[in-house]
Design a protein around this motif. Structure first.
Motif, PDB file in Angstrom:
ATOM      1  N   GLY A 172       7.659  -5.227 -21.945  1.00 30.72           N
ATOM      2  CA  GLY A 172       8.177  -3.880 -22.119  1.00 30.72           C
ATOM      3  C   GLY A 172       9.235  -3.587 -21.074  1.00 30.72           C
ATOM      4  O   GLY A 172       9.228  -4.145 -19.972  1.00 30.72           O
ATOM      5  N   HIS A 173      10.168  -2.704 -21.417  1.00 34.42           N
ATOM      6  CA  HIS A 173      11.322  -2.447 -20.561  1.00 34.42           C
ATOM      7  C   HIS A 173      10.926  -1.978 -19.155  1.00 34.42           C
ATOM      8  O   HIS A 173      11.517  -2.413 -18.166  1.00 34.42           O
ATOM      9  CB  HIS A 173      12.247  -1.431 -21.230  1.00 34.42           C
ATOM     10  N   ILE A 174       9.926  -1.105 -19.048  1.00 36.45           N
ATOM     11  CA  ILE A 174       9.511  -0.619 -17.724  1.00 36.45           C
ATOM     12  C   ILE A 174       9.044  -1.781 -16.854  1.00 36.45           C
ATOM     13  O   ILE A 174       9.369  -1.854 -15.672  1.00 36.45           O
ATOM     14  CB  ILE A 174       8.427   0.469 -17.837  1.00 36.45           C
ATOM     15  N   ASN A 175       8.291  -2.707 -17.421  1.00 34.16           N
ATOM     16  CA  ASN A 175       7.803  -3.851 -16.645  1.00 34.16           C
ATOM     17  C   ASN A 175       8.942  -4.769 -16.216  1.00 34.16           C
ATOM     18  O   ASN A 175       8.929  -5.304 -15.109  1.00 34.16           O
ATOM     19  CB  ASN A 175       6.748  -4.621 -17.435  1.00 34.16           C
ATOM     20  N   HIS A 176       9.942  -4.949 -17.083  1.00 34.53           N
ATOM     21  CA  HIS A 176      11.111  -5.746 -16.707  1.00 34.53           C
ATOM     22  C   HIS A 176      11.835  -5.082 -15.533  1.00 34.53           C
ATOM     23  O   HIS A 176      12.187  -5.746 -14.554  1.00 34.53           O
ATOM     24  CB  HIS A 176      12.070  -5.898 -17.894  1.00 34.53           C
ATOM     25  N   LEU A 177      12.050  -3.759 -15.634  1.00 33.35           N
ATOM     26  CA  LEU A 177      12.731  -3.041 -14.555  1.00 33.35           C
ATOM     27  C   LEU A 177      11.946  -3.093 -13.247  1.00 33.35           C
ATOM     28  O   LEU A 177      12.502  -3.401 -12.192  1.00 33.35           O
ATOM     29  CB  LEU A 177      12.949  -1.577 -14.947  1.00 33.35           C
ATOM     30  N   LEU A 178      10.656  -2.782 -13.318  1.00 33.14           N
ATOM     31  CA  LEU A 178       9.864  -2.779 -12.087  1.00 33.14           C
ATOM     32  C   LEU A 178       9.774  -4.161 -11.469  1.00 33.14           C
ATOM     33  O   LEU A 178       9.848  -4.302 -10.241  1.00 33.14           O
ATOM     34  CB  LEU A 178       8.462  -2.212 -12.341  1.00 33.14           C
ATOM     35  N   LEU A 179       9.643  -5.198 -12.286  1.00 27.98           N
ATOM     36  CA  LEU A 179       9.625  -6.557 -11.747  1.00 27.98           C
ATOM     37  C   LEU A 179      10.951  -6.863 -11.063  1.00 27.98           C
ATOM     38  O   LEU A 179      10.981  -7.449  -9.975  1.00 27.98           O
ATOM     39  CB  LEU A 179       9.338  -7.579 -12.845  1.00 27.98           C
ATOM     40  N   GLY A 180      12.056  -6.447 -11.665  1.00 27.76           N
ATOM     41  CA  GLY A 180      13.358  -6.652 -11.044  1.00 27.76           C
ATOM     42  C   GLY A 180      13.479  -5.947  -9.707  1.00 27.76           C
ATOM     43  O   GLY A 180      13.948  -6.524  -8.718  1.00 27.76           O
ATOM     44  N   TYR A 181      13.021  -4.697  -9.638  1.00 30.41           N
ATOM     45  CA  TYR A 181      13.097  -3.952  -8.376  1.00 30.41           C
ATOM     46  C   TYR A 181      12.126  -4.502  -7.330  1.00 30.41           C
ATOM     47  O   TYR A 181      12.440  -4.530  -6.142  1.00 30.41           O
ATOM     48  CB  TYR A 181      12.870  -2.458  -8.617  1.00 30.41           C
ATOM     49  N   SER A 199       9.516   5.077  -7.423  1.00 25.21           N
ATOM     50  CA  SER A 199      10.643   5.632  -6.667  1.00 25.21           C
ATOM     51  C   SER A 199      10.758   4.990  -5.288  1.00 25.21           C
ATOM     52  O   SER A 199      11.845   4.928  -4.721  1.00 25.21           O
ATOM     53  CB  SER A 199      10.513   7.147  -6.536  1.00 25.21           C
ATOM     54  N   PHE A 200       9.658   4.474  -4.745  1.00 26.29           N
ATOM     55  CA  PHE A 200       9.698   3.785  -3.455  1.00 26.29           C
ATOM     56  C   PHE A 200      10.654   2.598  -3.501  1.00 26.29           C
ATOM     57  O   PHE A 200      11.315   2.282  -2.520  1.00 26.29           O
ATOM     58  CB  PHE A 200       8.292   3.326  -3.053  1.00 26.29           C
ATOM     59  N   LEU A 201      10.732   1.948  -4.667  1.00 27.50           N
ATOM     60  CA  LEU A 201      11.601   0.783  -4.853  1.00 27.50           C
ATOM     61  C   LEU A 201      13.002   1.179  -5.312  1.00 27.50           C
ATOM     62  O   LEU A 201      13.869   0.325  -5.445  1.00 27.50           O
ATOM     63  CB  LEU A 201      10.988  -0.155  -5.897  1.00 27.50           C
ATOM     64  N   GLY A 202      13.201   2.459  -5.584  1.00 27.64           N
ATOM     65  CA  GLY A 202      14.476   2.900  -6.129  1.00 27.64           C
ATOM     66  C   GLY A 202      14.585   2.670  -7.620  1.00 27.64           C
ATOM     67  O   GLY A 202      15.670   2.757  -8.196  1.00 27.64           O
ATOM     68  N   ALA A 203      13.463   2.383  -8.270  1.00 28.71           N
ATOM     69  CA  ALA A 203      13.460   2.095  -9.701  1.00 28.71           C
ATOM     70  C   ALA A 203      13.594   3.395 -10.497  1.00 28.71           C
ATOM     71  O   ALA A 203      12.827   4.325 -10.284  1.00 28.71           O
ATOM     72  CB  ALA A 203      12.171   1.374 -10.091  1.00 28.71           C
ATOM     73  N   PRO A 204      14.554   3.455 -11.416  1.00 32.84           N
ATOM     74  CA  PRO A 204      14.776   4.665 -12.201  1.00 32.84           C
ATOM     75  C   PRO A 204      13.849   4.751 -13.407  1.00 32.84           C
ATOM     76  O   PRO A 204      14.283   4.821 -14.552  1.00 32.84           O
ATOM     77  CB  PRO A 204      16.234   4.524 -12.630  1.00 32.84           C
ATOM     78  N   LYS A 255       0.815  -1.224   0.000  1.00 33.37           N
ATOM     79  CA  LYS A 255       0.000   0.000   0.000  1.00 33.37           C
ATOM     80  C   LYS A 255       0.842   1.265   0.000  1.00 33.37           C
ATOM     81  O   LYS A 255       0.366   2.329  -0.387  1.00 33.37           O
ATOM     82  CB  LYS A 255      -0.945   0.021   1.205  1.00 33.37           C
ATOM     83  N   THR A 256       2.108   1.176   0.408  1.00 40.26           N
ATOM     84  CA  THR A 256       2.964   2.364   0.427  1.00 40.26           C
ATOM     85  C   THR A 256       3.357   2.827  -0.966  1.00 40.26           C
ATOM     86  O   THR A 256       3.749   3.978  -1.137  1.00 40.26           O
ATOM     87  CB  THR A 256       4.230   2.130   1.281  1.00 40.26           C
ATOM     88  N   PHE A 257       3.254   1.938  -1.984  1.00 44.91           N
ATOM     89  CA  PHE A 257       3.638   2.346  -3.337  1.00 44.91           C
ATOM     90  C   PHE A 257       2.772   1.752  -4.441  1.00 44.91           C
ATOM     91  O   PHE A 257       3.030   1.973  -5.627  1.00 44.91           O
ATOM     92  CB  PHE A 257       5.113   2.008  -3.602  1.00 44.91           C
TER      93      PHE A 257
END
Length: 196
Positions: free
Chosen positions: A99-108, A49-54, A27-29
């Motif tokens: 998509g690249h954003i989903n790969h990054l967010l899943l990684g973070y 940004s909560f996860l530090g994802a750029p 719930k925080t992000f």
């Protein structure tokens, strides 16, 4: 499951079969967060940004993700003997789209959850190669060596794990399993991607 996927490998079994204990943290992000009938979670990241994802989310909507028990854990013949202790349970985490954003967010997301749970990360394929590698004769050895050369240059623990056997209906394949330190380094690598 239309996007990349991975499995969080737990060294201690979770007593809860649902994920209600993740909801306050999510719930925080994330918003909304939906608990399904089987206790798994569907959630949408609103603040990377909560996860530090750029990454910056655009107007096309927030990326959606799913967390559930990995029903196939242990059934695919995955060989985890290289790890002590060995994983006893898997949690499936995937993005609803590619998509690249989903790969990054899943990684973070996986990195944050691996830290919270003391988990290893099963990448569902060979990272340098881009997918699960089935036995393809001599050609498969070249792909495995190429993938290993890339991932073994990064810090942290990374192992190549086999599943199945050559005489199985689906054959034999390989995937990478790493720790949080490896995943953090992989996220920063220019060739970063997950398996789709």
């Amino acid at each position: 499951m239309a996007g990349p996927a991975l499995v969080l490998l737990l060294m201690e079994r979770r007593e809860r079969s649902d994920f209600a204990d993740f909801v306050p943290w999510l719930k925080t992000f994330c918003s909304p967060i939906e608990v399904t009938d089987d206790g798994s979670l569907d959630f949408w990241v609103r603040d990377p940004s909560f996860l530090g994802a750029p990454v910056t989310l655009d107007d096309t909507g927030f990326p959606g993700f799913h967390l559930s028990q990995d029903a196939e854990f242990g059934a695919d013949g995955g060989e985890y003997s290289a790890f002590t202790p060995q994983p006893v349970q898997g949690l499936l985490l995937y993005a609803n789209a590619s998509g690249h954003i989903n790969h990054l967010l899943l990684g973070y997301l996986a990195l944050a959850m691996a830290h919270r749970l003391g988990a290893l990360i099963e990448f569902d394929g060979l990272l340098g190669y881009g997918h699960r590698l089935l036995e393809l004769g001599a050609e498969s050895g070249d792909h495995r060596a190429e993938a290993w050369q890339l991932v073994s240059s990064l810090p942290g623990v990374i192992k190549e794990v086999s599943w199945g056997t050559p005489d199985d209906d689906e054959g034999q394949g390989w995937f990478h399993v790493g720790d949080a330190e490896f995943l953090a380094a992989w996220l920063a690598h220019p060739e970063f991607h997950l398996i789709k």
